[in-house]
Motif scaffolding. Sequence first.
Motif, PDB file in Angstrom:
ATOM      1  N   LEU A 141       0.824  -1.207   0.000  1.00 32.82           N
ATOM      2  CA  LEU A 141       0.000   0.000   0.000  1.00 32.82           C
ATOM      3  C   LEU A 141       0.860   1.260   0.000  1.00 32.82           C
ATOM      4  N   PHE A 142       1.893   1.279   0.836  1.00 34.36           N
ATOM      5  CA  PHE A 142       2.751   2.459   0.905  1.00 34.36           C
ATOM      6  C   PHE A 142       3.517   2.664  -0.407  1.00 34.36           C
ATOM      7  N   VAL A 143       4.016   1.575  -0.988  1.00 37.78           N
ATOM      8  CA  VAL A 143       4.708   1.692  -2.273  1.00 37.78           C
ATOM      9  C   VAL A 143       3.725   2.151  -3.349  1.00 37.78           C
ATOM     10  N   TRP A 144       2.516   1.596  -3.319  1.00 32.57           N
ATOM     11  CA  TRP A 144       1.470   1.949  -4.285  1.00 32.57           C
ATOM     12  C   TRP A 144       1.127   3.437  -4.203  1.00 32.57           C
ATOM     13  N   LEU A 145       0.948   3.932  -2.986  1.00 32.34           N
ATOM     14  CA  LEU A 145       0.659   5.355  -2.812  1.00 32.34           C
ATOM     15  C   LEU A 145       1.844   6.218  -3.232  1.00 32.34           C
ATOM     16  N   GLY A 146       3.029   5.828  -2.810  1.00 26.86           N
ATOM     17  CA  GLY A 146       4.213   6.623  -3.112  1.00 26.86           C
ATOM     18  C   GLY A 146       4.481   6.739  -4.598  1.00 26.86           C
ATOM     19  N   VAL A 147       4.447   5.602  -5.316  1.00 28.70           N
ATOM     20  CA  VAL A 147       4.741   5.639  -6.747  1.00 28.70           C
ATOM     21  C   VAL A 147       3.629   6.355  -7.502  1.00 28.70           C
ATOM     22  N   GLY A 148       2.372   6.205  -7.036  1.00 26.14           N
ATOM     23  CA  GLY A 148       1.272   6.908  -7.687  1.00 26.14           C
ATOM     24  C   GLY A 148       1.401   8.416  -7.566  1.00 26.14           C
ATOM     25  N   LEU A 149       1.699   8.881  -6.355  1.00 23.72           N
ATOM     26  CA  LEU A 149       1.882  10.320  -6.152  1.00 23.72           C
ATOM     27  C   LEU A 149       3.083  10.841  -6.929  1.00 23.72           C
ATOM     28  N   LEU A 150       4.179  10.079  -6.923  1.00 23.56           N
ATOM     29  CA  LEU A 150       5.391  10.523  -7.603  1.00 23.56           C
ATOM     30  C   LEU A 150       5.174  10.645  -9.105  1.00 23.56           C
ATOM     31  N   VAL A 151       4.595   9.613  -9.714  1.00 27.32           N
ATOM     32  CA  VAL A 151       4.402   9.636 -11.166  1.00 27.32           C
ATOM     33  C   VAL A 151       3.417  10.727 -11.557  1.00 27.32           C
ATOM     34  N   THR A 152       2.349  10.900 -10.785  1.00 27.48           N
ATOM     35  CA  THR A 152       1.370  11.945 -11.098  1.00 27.48           C
ATOM     36  C   THR A 152       2.012  13.332 -11.055  1.00 27.48           C
ATOM     37  N   GLU A 153       2.835  13.573 -10.032  1.00 27.67           N
ATOM     38  CA  GLU A 153       3.491  14.871  -9.931  1.00 27.67           C
ATOM     39  C   GLU A 153       4.508  15.075 -11.056  1.00 27.67           C
ATOM     40  N   ILE A 154       5.246  14.019 -11.402  1.00 24.54           N
ATOM     41  CA  ILE A 154       6.235  14.150 -12.482  1.00 24.54           C
ATOM     42  C   ILE A 154       5.537  14.431 -13.803  1.00 24.54           C
ATOM     43  N   ALA A 155       4.461  13.688 -14.090  1.00 24.61           N
ATOM     44  CA  ALA A 155       3.740  13.893 -15.351  1.00 24.61           C
ATOM     45  C   ALA A 155       3.171  15.307 -15.424  1.00 24.61           C
ATOM     46  N   GLY A 156       2.584  15.778 -14.326  1.00 23.71           N
ATOM     47  CA  GLY A 156       2.040  17.136 -14.335  1.00 23.71           C
ATOM     48  C   GLY A 156       3.112  18.189 -14.502  1.00 23.71           C
ATOM     49  N   ALA A 157       4.260  17.984 -13.822  1.00 22.82           N
ATOM     50  CA  ALA A 157       5.345  18.960 -13.924  1.00 22.82           C
ATOM     51  C   ALA A 157       5.940  18.994 -15.332  1.00 22.82           C
ATOM     52  N   VAL A 158       6.130  17.818 -15.938  1.00 24.60           N
ATOM     53  CA  VAL A 158       6.692  17.776 -17.293  1.00 24.60           C
ATOM     54  C   VAL A 158       5.719  18.405 -18.289  1.00 24.60           C
ATOM     55  N   ALA A 159       4.433  18.100 -18.158  1.00 21.25           N
ATOM     56  CA  ALA A 159       3.436  18.680 -19.063  1.00 21.25           C
ATOM     57  C   ALA A 159       3.421  20.201 -18.952  1.00 21.25           C
ATOM     58  N   ALA A 160       3.527  20.713 -17.734  1.00 17.88           N
ATOM     59  CA  ALA A 160       3.533  22.170 -17.554  1.00 17.88           C
ATOM     60  C   ALA A 160       4.815  22.792 -18.099  1.00 17.88           C
ATOM     61  N   SER A 161       5.919  22.050 -18.074  1.00 20.29           N
ATOM     62  CA  SER A 161       7.191  22.581 -18.575  1.00 20.29           C
ATOM     63  C   SER A 161       7.238  22.568 -20.102  1.00 20.29           C
ATOM     64  N   LEU A 162       6.802  21.466 -20.715  1.00 20.54           N
ATOM     65  CA  LEU A 162       6.842  21.363 -22.178  1.00 20.54           C
ATOM     66  C   LEU A 162       5.747  22.191 -22.833  1.00 20.54           C
ATOM     67  N   GLN A 163       4.588  22.296 -22.190  1.00 21.50           N
ATOM     68  CA  GLN A 163       3.462  23.107 -22.666  1.00 21.50           C
ATOM     69  C   GLN A 163       3.089  22.779 -24.115  1.00 21.50           C
ATOM     70  N   ARG A 164       2.986  21.506 -24.388  1.00 20.22           N
ATOM     71  CA  ARG A 164       2.598  21.093 -25.734  1.00 20.22           C
ATOM     72  C   ARG A 164       1.078  21.165 -25.876  1.00 20.22           C
ATOM     73  N   PRO A 165       0.580  21.859 -26.904  1.00 17.85           N
ATOM     74  CA  PRO A 165      -0.873  21.961 -27.060  1.00 17.85           C
ATOM     75  C   PRO A 165      -1.479  20.659 -27.553  1.00 17.85           C
ATOM     76  N   ARG A 166      -2.793  20.626 -27.528  1.00 17.18           N
ATOM     77  CA  ARG A 166      -3.504  19.458 -28.046  1.00 17.18           C
ATOM     78  C   ARG A 166      -3.338  19.384 -29.566  1.00 17.18           C
ATOM     79  N   PRO A 167      -3.629  18.216 -30.149  1.00 12.01           N
ATOM     80  CA  PRO A 167      -3.444  18.082 -31.606  1.00 12.01           C
ATOM     81  C   PRO A 167      -4.184  19.158 -32.390  1.00 12.01           C
ATOM     82  N   TYR A 168      -3.514  19.698 -33.431  1.00 10.30           N
ATOM     83  CA  TYR A 168      -4.128  20.698 -34.281  1.00 10.30           C
ATOM     84  C   TYR A 168      -4.311  20.116 -35.682  1.00 10.30           C
ATOM     85  N   GLU A 169      -5.122  20.808 -36.488  1.00 12.30           N
ATOM     86  CA  GLU A 169      -5.496  20.383 -37.833  1.00 12.30           C
ATOM     87  C   GLU A 169      -6.316  19.099 -37.822  1.00 12.30           C
TER      88      GLU A 169
END
Length: 582
Positions: A141-169
């Motif tokens: 449970l602790f590993v499950w919570l820890g890895v879930g929180l870590l990956v969610t934060e990393i994905a959100g931080a990378v998305a905010a840094s790259l700022q890639r828009p949704r598909p166009y055309e």
Amino acid sequence: MAATTRAPAAQVPPPRAPATQAPAVGAVRRPDPPPIQRVHRRRRPSGEPPPLPRHLNASGKWWLGLSGAVLVSWVVVVVTRSVAFFDLVDTRVLQAISTLRSPGLTRVAEVAGALATTRAIHVLWVVSLVVLAVFRRWRHLFVWLGVGLLVTEIAGAVAASLQRPRPYEVEVLGTWSGFSMPSVPMTVLTTLLVSCLYSLVPAGRRRDVGKWVVCGLLLVTAAARLYLAQDHPTDVLAGVVLGVAAPLAAFRMLTPNEVYPVVYRRGSPAHLDVSGARGEAIIRALQDQLGLVATAVTPFGLAGSGGSTPLRITVKADDAAEEDESCVFGKLYAATHVRSDRWFKLGRTLLYGRLEDEKPYHSVRRLVQYEDYVLRLLSDAGLPVPHPLGIVEITPEREYLLVTEFIQGAKEIGEAEVDDAIIDQGLSVVRRMWEIGMAHRDIKPANVLVRNGTLFLIDSAFGEVRPSPWRQAVDLANMMLVLALRTDAARVYARARQHFSDEEIAEAFAATRGLTMPSQLRRMLRAQGRDLHADFLRLLPYRLPPVRIQRWTLRRVGFSIVTVLAALVALGITISLLGSPL
């Protein structure tokens, strides 16, 4: 801790001196050394892996390699700002998929992609959390919570840094929010499914089937999101790679199946599986490190053990012995037992304060070394304990095996015939420990064996050198309660007065009550329906005031505050995650 506070002299009669001297414990016949064959020991050369090395498997290394490549790609894109190539390729793929659109396929895609929606992920999150808590799989449970929180934060931080828009055309169908690289819904969904796979599904065929099920769910969900143009293909690829690699590495390194197996049968989590690779490693290590040729390793006496994995190890007998095989006893300790000991002592501090100045062990090696040391002290003092045979390293700093003599043909005292001779031997053991300044601290039926009229004391894991008088008094009371299980309080008390004074016996029962009795002893007393503790108290010529167990210290107050704050923070994070959109 002081043993107790004496009552005023006017209320307590002078202590009665022992009628006779305690029988010499040296007269108790100790077990003979086991007839085992010894072979040449082999030192493990530098660089050679231990008998049971930690490993990540080839698949885990591949996924970590892919995640590394994804991270490098992100860094390159951020530094060079060269995203035109990825945008061109992704756009051409999505345009080709959009040519297949139809009203019917669109409705199918909306249903197929529902697993990556916020509501579906929150439902999976809560269900997994409840299942892990119900089955008390806390490590997972602790590993499950820890890895879930870590990956969610990393994905959100990378998305905010790259700022890639949704598909166009390409027309985007369905709902979406935030930037697209990586695909946060796919990253979180993949992490959640892989974490559930490694924390809820037992290893083996069922987990192999589960991998294909997870793969199918991810493919269907990814295809639906690409059809609806909610993500770019590289967004989905990056999210899946990150969502697989992080939990895979975390669970294989922090909850290896050899140490923390996912099982749903009844039993203690302290009992490790000794079949397969671990069993082969134990056999190989016994021969290399102790010169014992083992032929079988099987669990033994699991019902009476909660802090280790007790084993009966069949070994080749000495050439001079009549039998072809003999047995030794092993206690397998792993890092999980050290952590359990740490949590157990922290829980006792929160509930009762500091009963004694005892510190948790910080490594498996120290735990095994201390128990071997205590066992050798007891053996050198002439006490009827198993002969220590040595320590075996299975995995450095993670798993060790303490090997002793196996008391062949012995019964637990709760199942054996107990006469006056056995009672005298048990009381003499306590008297002798008092004389050499030691305490056993875990006297219960499973640790007191009888064979052919001889009593043996086993399991010195909780033994203490120079204990407090209170702890020594507890040993006496617990031994008298154990001896009375198969006899009665009056008989044991009569024999005890030949070994101890009335004041010592009264002190023992003033120091002992529910908390200080091992759980197995309490269960057996309840099963018999007898209150032996009260029976002994009625036999005493006088009583001493009970020793106060509750101890409020600054350490206990601090631990309590930190525990409450940690629980509130964990609750707040969980509520925040459940309420945040993906």
